[in-house]
Design a protein around this motif. Structure first.
Motif, PDB file in Angstrom:
ATOM      1  N   GLU A 208       0.834  -1.212   0.000  1.00  0.00           N
ATOM      2  CA  GLU A 208       0.000   0.000   0.000  1.00  0.00           C
ATOM      3  C   GLU A 208       0.864   1.254   0.000  1.00  0.00           C
ATOM      4  OE1 GLU A 208      -3.858   1.851   2.411  1.00  0.00           O
ATOM      5  OE2 GLU A 208      -2.691   0.190   3.285  1.00  0.00           O
ATOM      6  N   VAL A 209       1.932   1.240   0.798  1.00  0.00           N
ATOM      7  CA  VAL A 209       2.841   2.386   0.832  1.00  0.00           C
ATOM      8  C   VAL A 209       3.501   2.590  -0.529  1.00  0.00           C
ATOM      9  CG1 VAL A 209       5.027   3.243   1.770  1.00  0.00           C
ATOM     10  CG2 VAL A 209       3.296   2.292   3.311  1.00  0.00           C
ATOM     11  N   ILE A 210       3.978   1.504  -1.133  1.00  0.00           N
ATOM     12  CA  ILE A 210       4.661   1.599  -2.419  1.00  0.00           C
ATOM     13  C   ILE A 210       3.694   2.080  -3.505  1.00  0.00           C
ATOM     14  CG2 ILE A 210       5.871   0.322  -4.231  1.00  0.00           C
ATOM     15  CD1 ILE A 210       7.508   0.816  -1.706  1.00  0.00           C
ATOM     16  N   GLU A 211       2.460   1.626  -3.444  1.00  0.00           N
ATOM     17  CA  GLU A 211       1.458   2.061  -4.418  1.00  0.00           C
ATOM     18  C   GLU A 211       1.229   3.567  -4.327  1.00  0.00           C
ATOM     19  OE1 GLU A 211      -3.251   1.269  -5.593  1.00  0.00           O
ATOM     20  OE2 GLU A 211      -2.298   0.115  -3.991  1.00  0.00           O
ATOM     21  N   GLN A 212       1.060   4.067  -3.099  1.00  0.00           N
ATOM     22  CA  GLN A 212       0.845   5.503  -2.916  1.00  0.00           C
ATOM     23  C   GLN A 212       2.107   6.299  -3.251  1.00  0.00           C
ATOM     24  OE1 GLN A 212      -1.946   7.171  -2.303  1.00  0.00           O
ATOM     25  NE2 GLN A 212      -3.099   5.254  -2.305  1.00  0.00           N
ATOM     26  N   LEU A 213       3.276   5.746  -2.943  1.00  0.00           N
ATOM     27  CA  LEU A 213       4.528   6.427  -3.273  1.00  0.00           C
ATOM     28  C   LEU A 213       4.684   6.548  -4.779  1.00  0.00           C
ATOM     29  CD1 LEU A 213       7.289   7.624  -2.607  1.00  0.00           C
ATOM     30  CD2 LEU A 213       8.202   5.286  -2.475  1.00  0.00           C
ATOM     31  N   PHE A 220       2.274  13.676  -7.843  1.00  0.00           N
ATOM     32  CA  PHE A 220       2.303  14.566  -6.680  1.00  0.00           C
ATOM     33  C   PHE A 220       0.905  15.051  -6.282  1.00  0.00           C
ATOM     34  CE2 PHE A 220       6.377  15.110  -8.937  1.00  0.00           C
ATOM     35  CZ  PHE A 220       7.224  14.606  -7.961  1.00  0.00           C
ATOM     36  N   VAL A 221      -0.054  14.125  -6.265  1.00  0.00           N
ATOM     37  CA  VAL A 221      -1.447  14.514  -5.986  1.00  0.00           C
ATOM     38  C   VAL A 221      -1.991  13.875  -4.707  1.00  0.00           C
ATOM     39  CG1 VAL A 221      -2.017  14.911  -8.410  1.00  0.00           C
ATOM     40  CG2 VAL A 221      -2.321  12.613  -7.425  1.00  0.00           C
ATOM     41  N   ASN A 222      -1.243  13.009  -4.085  1.00  0.00           N
ATOM     42  CA  ASN A 222      -1.773  12.239  -2.953  1.00  0.00           C
ATOM     43  C   ASN A 222      -0.913  12.372  -1.705  1.00  0.00           C
ATOM     44  OD1 ASN A 222       0.378  10.859  -4.151  1.00  0.00           O
ATOM     45  ND2 ASN A 222      -0.348   8.880  -3.432  1.00  0.00           N
ATOM     46  N   GLY A 223      -0.371  13.557  -1.488  1.00  0.00           N
ATOM     47  CA  GLY A 223       0.536  13.773  -0.367  1.00  0.00           C
ATOM     48  C   GLY A 223      -0.060  13.401   0.982  1.00  0.00           C
ATOM     49  N   ASN A 224      -1.312  13.783   1.226  1.00  0.00           N
ATOM     50  CA  ASN A 224      -1.939  13.510   2.523  1.00  0.00           C
ATOM     51  C   ASN A 224      -2.071  12.011   2.782  1.00  0.00           C
ATOM     52  OD1 ASN A 224      -2.224  16.220   3.131  1.00  0.00           O
ATOM     53  ND2 ASN A 224      -4.280  16.357   2.255  1.00  0.00           N
ATOM     54  N   GLU A 225      -2.483  11.269   1.753  1.00  0.00           N
ATOM     55  CA  GLU A 225      -2.625   9.818   1.907  1.00  0.00           C
ATOM     56  C   GLU A 225      -1.280   9.175   2.225  1.00  0.00           C
ATOM     57  OE1 GLU A 225      -3.780  11.633  -0.517  1.00  0.00           O
ATOM     58  OE2 GLU A 225      -5.837  11.071  -1.041  1.00  0.00           O
ATOM     59  N   LEU A 226      -0.241   9.610   1.529  1.00  0.00           N
ATOM     60  CA  LEU A 226       1.086   9.042   1.749  1.00  0.00           C
ATOM     61  C   LEU A 226       1.618   9.412   3.132  1.00  0.00           C
ATOM     62  CD1 LEU A 226       3.434   7.414   0.665  1.00  0.00           C
ATOM     63  CD2 LEU A 226       4.297   9.475  -0.472  1.00  0.00           C
ATOM     64  N   VAL A 227       1.390  10.640   3.561  1.00  0.00           N
ATOM     65  CA  VAL A 227       1.831  11.076   4.886  1.00  0.00           C
ATOM     66  C   VAL A 227       1.212  10.200   5.966  1.00  0.00           C
ATOM     67  CG1 VAL A 227       1.620  12.898   6.624  1.00  0.00           C
ATOM     68  CG2 VAL A 227       2.349  13.466   4.313  1.00  0.00           C
ATOM     69  N   ASN A 228      -0.081   9.946   5.864  1.00  0.00           N
ATOM     70  CA  ASN A 228      -0.763   9.134   6.872  1.00  0.00           C
ATOM     71  C   ASN A 228      -0.190   7.722   6.945  1.00  0.00           C
ATOM     72  OD1 ASN A 228      -2.514  11.169   7.688  1.00  0.00           O
ATOM     73  ND2 ASN A 228      -4.040  10.662   6.121  1.00  0.00           N
ATOM     74  N   LEU A 229       0.069   7.145   5.783  1.00  0.00           N
ATOM     75  CA  LEU A 229       0.630   5.792   5.760  1.00  0.00           C
ATOM     76  C   LEU A 229       2.024   5.761   6.388  1.00  0.00           C
ATOM     77  CD1 LEU A 229      -0.394   4.539   2.198  1.00  0.00           C
ATOM     78  CD2 LEU A 229      -1.310   3.766   4.392  1.00  0.00           C
ATOM     79  N   LEU A 230       2.841   6.735   6.044  1.00  0.00           N
ATOM     80  CA  LEU A 230       4.215   6.776   6.547  1.00  0.00           C
ATOM     81  C   LEU A 230       4.266   7.058   8.049  1.00  0.00           C
ATOM     82  CD1 LEU A 230       5.910   8.815   3.664  1.00  0.00           C
ATOM     83  CD2 LEU A 230       6.059   6.348   4.052  1.00  0.00           C
ATOM     84  N   ALA A 231       3.369   7.930   8.505  1.00  0.00           N
ATOM     85  CA  ALA A 231       3.384   8.337   9.908  1.00  0.00           C
ATOM     86  C   ALA A 231       2.837   7.270  10.832  1.00  0.00           C
ATOM     87  CB  ALA A 231       2.596   9.635  10.081  1.00  0.00           C
ATOM     88  N   ASN A 232       1.989   6.392  10.314  1.00  0.00           N
ATOM     89  CA  ASN A 232       1.302   5.427  11.163  1.00  0.00           C
ATOM     90  C   ASN A 232       1.810   4.001  11.010  1.00  0.00           C
ATOM     91  OD1 ASN A 232      -0.779   7.127  12.516  1.00  0.00           O
ATOM     92  ND2 ASN A 232      -1.380   7.529  10.404  1.00  0.00           N
ATOM     93  N   ASN A 233       2.965   3.840  10.384  1.00  0.00           N
ATOM     94  CA  ASN A 233       3.562   2.513  10.261  1.00  0.00           C
ATOM     95  C   ASN A 233       5.024   2.595  10.677  1.00  0.00           C
ATOM     96  OD1 ASN A 233       4.924   0.110   8.976  1.00  0.00           O
ATOM     97  ND2 ASN A 233       2.822  -0.290   8.337  1.00  0.00           N
ATOM     98  N   ILE A 234       5.431   1.735  11.584  1.00  0.00           N
ATOM     99  CA  ILE A 234       6.798   1.814  12.100  1.00  0.00           C
ATOM    100  C   ILE A 234       7.843   1.553  11.019  1.00  0.00           C
ATOM    101  CG2 ILE A 234       6.155   1.196  14.455  1.00  0.00           C
ATOM    102  CD1 ILE A 234       7.044  -1.640  13.900  1.00  0.00           C
TER     103      ILE A 234
END
Length: 315
Positions: A208-213, A220-234
């Motif tokens: 999921e992270v790689i897909e959003q990345l 460069f249209v999904n920054g918020n979605e990617l931020v949430n994934l990165l911030a909430n996964n160790i």
């Protein structure tokens, strides 16, 4: 998906080392069990605390599972055992102070007392300082077991006061045999990737992270979605950094070794200089994030993606 991952037979050597110290009466007051995510440090911590409280620990290398102490440990009601397990959340000072006070008391049932702190790297600064006092004033027959995934997030003074037990899971061909999806393995696979290589849930999270990345690096249209994934996964920041490292490697002639890597489709989109600038930003942000609260962590990742977008959209 996982071949005998639950067995974690590679812990045998660690157990032998620890039981030898127990037999000789040389087990340190404080032990730091260190390994990459899913390497087995949690299992080793549970095993050690159970063994220390087992009524037959001097004659066995495993808790007997039959005595009263073992039954209470299994039921998580043993009066001489305290566990602190906040998983991905921070560990506060009150929990650590309470554990320190517990170790000062006399054991109620077993000869020994034990405190196990899982994900010890998640202690706040105040909690870490409180733990130092406990480490500096050990009491007899009391044991502090720190279970850690990232030693860089622990105070050096804490590490220096503990006996460090490093867990070494399989590598190379032995590691590859544990992974059913061989497409996940490449010449650069290492122990830091044990979680996504062997745990189906973690594999899904990474995908999921790689897909959003990929979407981010293309549009460069999904920054918020990617931020949430990165911030909430160790593992989020590690996956992000690894993706940029793989892009550099592909551009450096290692495309055959990384032929199945998802970043291949983006390998010619940006210059090597741009990618190196991004990696420098990622390394700086990763160091900062380890010391931040969740809110500040999210803000830092947001700022990081803005900077990355600026670098990659500037000729």
């Amino acid at each position: 998906m996982v071949a005998k991952l639950q067995d974690k037979s590679w812990l045998v050597n660690n157990k032998l080392e620890i039981t030898s110290k127990i037999e000789q009466g040389l087990l340190p007051h404080a032990m730091l069990l260190l390994g990459s995510h899913l390497a087995g440090q949690e299992e080793l911590g549970n095993w050690l605390s159970g063994l220390l409280l087992c009524e037959h620990s001097k004659t066995l290398t495993e808790p007997c599972g039959q005595c009263k102490s073992c039954s209470l440990v299994k039921a998580q009601t043993h009066p001489d055992l305290v566990t602190i397990d906040n998983s991905e959340k921070t560990i506060g000072v009150e929990s650590v102070r309470s554990a320190g006070a517990f170790l000062q008391k006399t054991a109620q049932l077993a000869k020994n007392k034990a405190v196990v702190i899982f994900s010890a790297e998640n202690m706040t600064e105040s909690a870490a300082n409180a733990l130092l006092k406990t480490l500096e004033e050990p009491t007899s027959n009391s044991y502090l077991i720190l279970v850690c995934n990232d030693i860089e997030m622990l105070l050096p003074t804490i590490v220096s006061r503990c006996s460090v037990v490093k867990i070494n899971p399989p590598t190379g061909e032995e590691l590859a045999n544990m992974v059913s999806d061989k497409g996940l393995i490449n010449d650069f696979s290492n122990l830091n990737e044990l979680a996504e290589l062997t745990d189906p849930k973690c594999q899904e999270q990474r995908a999921e992270v790689i897909e959003q990345l990929t979407v981010f690096l293309e549009q460069f249209v999904n920054g918020n979605e990617l931020v949430n994934l990165l911030a909430n996964n160790i593992h989020g920041m590690r996956w992000l950094t690894n993706s940029f490292n793989q892009l550099i490697r592909i551009q450096s002639g290692w495309q055959d070794s990384l032929i199945n890597h998802e970043m291949n489709q983006l390998s010619g989109r940006y210059s090597t200089e741009q990618l190196w600038q991004c990696i420098n930003l990622l390394n700086q942000a990763t160091k900062q994030i380890k010391l931040l609260t969740q809110a500040n962590k999210t803000f830092t990742i947001e700022a990081l993606l803005v900077d990355i977008e600026h670098i990659l959209t500037t000729d």
